[in-house]
Design an enzyme around this catalytic site. Structure first.
Site, PDB file in Angstrom:
ATOM      1  N   HIS A 233       0.838  -1.197   0.000  1.00  0.00           N
ATOM      2  CA  HIS A 233       0.000   0.000   0.000  1.00  0.00           C
ATOM      3  C   HIS A 233       0.871   1.243   0.000  1.00  0.00           C
ATOM      4  CE1 HIS A 233      -3.411  -2.571   1.870  1.00  0.00           C
ATOM      5  NE2 HIS A 233      -3.554  -2.492   0.560  1.00  0.00           N
TER       6      HIS A 233
ATOM      7  N   GLU B 101       1.761   3.312   3.041  1.00  0.00           N
ATOM      8  CA  GLU B 101       2.445   2.535   4.074  1.00  0.00           C
ATOM      9  C   GLU B 101       3.924   2.374   3.716  1.00  0.00           C
ATOM     10  OE1 GLU B 101       0.114  -1.037   4.396  1.00  0.00           O
ATOM     11  OE2 GLU B 101      -1.687   0.058   5.017  1.00  0.00           O
TER      12      GLU B 101
ATOM     13  N   HIS C 140       2.740  -4.187   6.755  1.00  0.00           N
ATOM     14  CA  HIS C 140       1.822  -3.074   6.500  1.00  0.00           C
ATOM     15  C   HIS C 140       1.846  -2.159   7.724  1.00  0.00           C
ATOM     16  CE1 HIS C 140      -0.503  -4.755   2.955  1.00  0.00           C
ATOM     17  NE2 HIS C 140       0.180  -5.819   3.351  1.00  0.00           N
TER      18      HIS C 140
ATOM     19  N   GLU D 232       0.952  -5.586  10.922  1.00  0.00           N
ATOM     20  CA  GLU D 232       0.559  -4.170  10.903  1.00  0.00           C
ATOM     21  C   GLU D 232       1.413  -3.409  11.922  1.00  0.00           C
ATOM     22  OE1 GLU D 232      -1.541  -2.831   8.835  1.00  0.00           O
ATOM     23  OE2 GLU D 232      -2.778  -4.490   8.060  1.00  0.00           O
TER      24      GLU D 232
END
Length: 396
Positions: free
Chosen positions: A162, A165, A307, A366
């Protein structure tokens, strides 16, 4: 650093002379026959650079080696054209110097250009690192993979699926640098000696899956058409791309995999968007295809997609994850403090597809807390959290 082989030299002797593990020397010179080195052959010494030294009054090779605490034969080896008995004041000598500092740019706005510069420096300093282009983005930018190690356990990391990110990319590059430094200096990372992992694990890293998207978030509008007009239209005319997750065509690359993709389509936008649009079919985008092909060809034991944000780790898919995934995730949670989440109402992600296809451990990590893109001031803590997880993925 490069040296030329003399009569009687061999790779084992160089490993002793420069205090570099023999395997690293062998892997830095894959095109050479280590058992029959020809005189004049160029050999690469990892973890060293050549600096220049200007001869001072009274200097000899012996006094210079004592002054800089280096073996005298290092000087002879890198100065073969110099007569040590007739040094002249002002004469330039080569001086081998061990690399003890990072060759990584810790910078806000870590775009694809900075990544290329860092990878150039790292692969020059540590030629046992293997580097290749596994595909290109929509705009033709290289998607690069780094490999380190020789083991049968194949572990894969990737970052910047992404666009906003992008902070995951320097995390991975700094780990490459720290790993290479620890190997050549024979120093531990968090109390762990790295050479056994080098011999047991082949580590694959794709630091930036989505270079077009990262550059859009960091640098703003592309200058070439049709991309300039298309991203403006997708972004409703706004030049604020801070919320952009997709690739340059408005496709979310982590919604591109054939793992309940049809169900994901029913939940997400139906046309190109700054985020969440799964595309018109699975694996339409070159960036997603490059990672899929790499994975199909590589027989990875486990994969970790990095991420941001939330300090959570997703580790299951439809009950298809193997029992060892739970053992691994518990260790990840222990070393990081992150919360494990087995299932979520989200599909078609890379780790979902990996688990579905191979029934092996896959994880979406994450990093950080807050709102994407995370501020670079959070980077030091983000990196520290990630290091524990990356090390655990290698020793578990």
């Amino acid at each position: 650093m490069e040296v030329r082989v003399r009569q009687g030299d061999n790779v084992w002797y160089y490993s002793q002379l420069f205090q570099i593990p023999l395997q690293l020397l062998l892997d830095s010179n894959r095109g050479s026959n280590p058992t029959a080195l020809m005189v004049g052959t160029v050999i690469r010494i990892p973890g060293y650079v050549l600096n220049r030294y200007t001869v001072q009054t009274g200097d000899t090779f012996w006094s210079i080696s004592r002054k800089f605490s280096i073996p005298i034969d290092q000087l002879f080896l890198v100065n073969q054209q110099v007569n040590p008995n007739f040094l002249q004041v002002g004469q330039a000598l080569f001086m081998p110097s061990r690399i003890t500092n990072k060759r990584f740019v810790q910078t806000d706005g870590y775009d694809s250009t900075v990544l290329t510069t860092d990878l150039d420096q790292l692969t020059e300093a540590y030629p046992f690192i293997r580097r290749r282009v596994i595909g290109t983005s929509v705009m033709g930018k290289p998607i690069e993979e780094i490999r380190i190690g020789n083991g049968s356990k194949r572990v894969h990391f990737n970052g910047s699926f992404h666009a906003h990110e992008w902070i995951t990319t320097p995390v991975l590059v700094e780990f490459i640098n720290d790993y290479a430094l620890a190997l050549t200096n024979q120093t531990p990372i968090r109390g762990l000696s790295m050479l056994p992992y080098y011999n047991d694990v082949e580590l694959s890293i794709v630091p930036m899956v989505n270079p077009d998207g990262v550059d859009l978030v960091i640098n703003g509008l592309p200058t070439s058409e049709p991309y300039l007009s298309e991203v403006l239209e997708i972004n409703d005319g706004s030049t604020d791309f801070s919320g952009w997750r997709a690739n340059i065509r408005g496709v979310d690359l982590n919604n591109q995999y054939p793992a309940k993709w049809e169900q994901e389509v029913s939940l997400k936008p139906s046309q190109p968007s700054p985020r969440d649009y799964p595309g018109r079919a699975p694996l339409t985008e070159p960036e997603a295809i490059a990672i899929a092909r790499l994975t199909l060809d590589s027989d990875f034991s486990r994969v970790l997609a990095f991420h941001t944000q939330g300090q959570v780790i997703f580790w299951g898919f439809e009950g298809l994850e193997p029992p060892e995934s739970e053992v691994i995730i518990n260790e990840f949670a222990r070393v990081s403090g992150f919360r494990p989440i087995q299932y979520t109402d989200s599909y078609a992600g890379y780790k979902d597809w990996f688990i579905k296809q191979w029934r092996r451990p896959g994880f979406t990590v994450e990093l950080g807390l807050g709102t994407n893109p995370l501020p670079f001031s959070d980077y030091p803590q983000i990196y520290e959290d990630a290091v524990g997880i990356m090390l655990a993925s290698m020793y578990m």
